[in-house]
Design a protein around this motif. Structure first.
Motif, short mmCIF file in Angstrom:
data_model
loop_
_atom_site.label_atom_id
_atom_site.label_comp_id
_atom_site.label_asym_id
_atom_site.label_seq_id
_atom_site.Cartn_x
_atom_site.Cartn_y
_atom_site.Cartn_z
N ALA A 53 0.83 -1.21 0.00
CA ALA A 53 0.00 0.00 0.00
C ALA A 53 0.87 1.27 0.00
O ALA A 53 0.58 2.23 -0.71
CB ALA A 53 -0.93 0.00 1.21
N ALA A 54 1.91 1.26 0.79
CA ALA A 54 2.78 2.43 0.88
C ALA A 54 3.48 2.70 -0.45
O ALA A 54 3.56 3.86 -0.90
CB ALA A 54 3.81 2.22 1.99
N PHE A 55 4.00 1.66 -1.10
CA PHE A 55 4.69 1.86 -2.38
C PHE A 55 3.73 2.40 -3.44
O PHE A 55 4.08 3.32 -4.19
CB PHE A 55 5.31 0.54 -2.85
CG PHE A 55 6.61 0.21 -2.17
CD1 PHE A 55 7.68 1.09 -2.23
CD2 PHE A 55 6.75 -0.98 -1.48
CE1 PHE A 55 8.88 0.78 -1.60
CE2 PHE A 55 7.94 -1.29 -0.85
CZ PHE A 55 9.02 -0.41 -0.90
N VAL A 56 2.54 1.80 -3.52
CA VAL A 56 1.59 2.23 -4.55
C VAL A 56 1.10 3.65 -4.27
O VAL A 56 1.01 4.48 -5.18
CB VAL A 56 0.40 1.25 -4.62
CG1 VAL A 56 -0.68 1.78 -5.56
CG2 VAL A 56 0.87 -0.12 -5.09
N ASP A 57 0.79 3.94 -3.00
CA ASP A 57 0.32 5.28 -2.65
C ASP A 57 1.38 6.33 -2.98
O ASP A 57 1.08 7.40 -3.53
CB ASP A 57 -0.04 5.33 -1.17
CG ASP A 57 -0.46 6.73 -0.73
OD1 ASP A 57 -1.59 7.14 -1.06
OD2 ASP A 57 0.35 7.41 -0.06
N LEU A 58 2.63 6.03 -2.65
CA LEU A 58 3.71 6.97 -2.93
C LEU A 58 3.86 7.19 -4.43
O LEU A 58 4.06 8.32 -4.89
CB LEU A 58 5.01 6.45 -2.33
CG LEU A 58 6.25 7.33 -2.51
CD1 LEU A 58 6.04 8.69 -1.86
CD2 LEU A 58 7.47 6.63 -1.93
N ALA A 59 3.77 6.10 -5.21
CA ALA A 59 3.92 6.23 -6.66
C ALA A 59 2.80 7.05 -7.26
O ALA A 59 3.03 7.87 -8.16
CB ALA A 59 3.95 4.83 -7.29
N VAL A 60 1.57 6.86 -6.76
CA VAL A 60 0.43 7.62 -7.27
C VAL A 60 0.61 9.10 -6.97
O VAL A 60 0.35 9.97 -7.81
CB VAL A 60 -0.89 7.09 -6.68
CG1 VAL A 60 -2.04 8.04 -7.01
CG2 VAL A 60 -1.18 5.69 -7.20
#
Length: 240
Positions: free
Chosen positions: A53-60
């Protein structure tokens, strides 16, 4: 300051909700795994979901939807290495496949949560837990069904104990009997002779198929009447 440039209260609130959702849903999945005393329990599943979740949220936040999609692809492949560490091979048995699959699904839950799809993340969590719990009685019921060789694809070998001076004749007879019974032969090998050098083992490997045990037993009964054959048997090696 870099923090002043990047901090946005609305974005921060959105990230907080996404990560808390991943934490909560990962906890639900991990609690069931912990109860079952699996190697990847509560903390592992929580961290997998939270990290995804953290990786995807940061990328978005940094690169928009396209960035989130790219990171999701890396999460899918990267979690495979973590899952591989949970898989152990002991002889012909493989353990940990379900644990690895659960970790993979926990990453999917985290990816949904990090992308803001909280309803989908919750639905996926329910389905994962259902798969690990509600399907267990069905698995146990299937495992209790008596083994049926006719419904199982396996490797079969027909083994004959043959007088050393009758090998050539027996090989032809063996292939002929099996093919007339519609069991094609993949190969025929002659193993080292026994200690007295008077008998040898002739082994016919059948083409991979399903067999009827009674039919194969009938073929062996006929073979045992062939001159030079003192014993006939067959073996099955189930494919992994």
């Amino acid at each position: 300051m870099r923090i002043a440039d990047t901090f946005n209260l609305v974005d921060f609130a959105n990230t907080t909700v996404c990560l808390l959702a991943a934490l909560a849903l990962g906890t639900l999945i991990g609690a069931e795994r912990q109860y079952r005393q699996r190697s990847a329990g509560l903390r592992t599943n929580v961290l997998v979901a939270l990290g995804a979740a953290a990786f995807v949220d940061l990328a978005v936040r940094m690169a928009g939807v396209d960035g989130g999609v790219r990171v999701l692809a890396y999460v899918v492949s990267g979690i495979g290495f973590l899952g591989a560490g949970a898989i152990m091979k002991e002889g012909f048995n493989v353990r940990g496949l379900n644990t690895a699959a659960t970790l993979w699904c926990s990453a999917a839950v985290g990816g949904c949560a990090g992308s803001g799809y909280l309803a989908e993340a919750a639905l996926l969590t329910v389905l994962i837990i259902s798969g690990n719990t509600l399907l267990r009685p069905l698995v146990n019921a299937i495992n209790r069904i008596p083994f049926d060789e006719r419904a199982t694809e396996a490797n079969y070998e027909v083994r004959l104990t043959v007088a050393a001076d009758s090998v050539a004749q027996v090989r032809e007879s063996l292939v002929d009997h099996l093919e007339r019974a519609h069991y094609p032969v993949a190969s025929v090998e002659t193993e080292d002779p026994s200690e007295n050098d008077q008998t040898v083992e002739v082994v016919a490997s059948l083409v991979s198929t399903s067999i009827n045990p009674e039919e194969l037993d009938a073929v062996l009964n006929h073979l045992e009447k062939v001159h030079g054959i003192s014993h006939a048997t067959w073996e099955m090696h189930v494919k992994n």
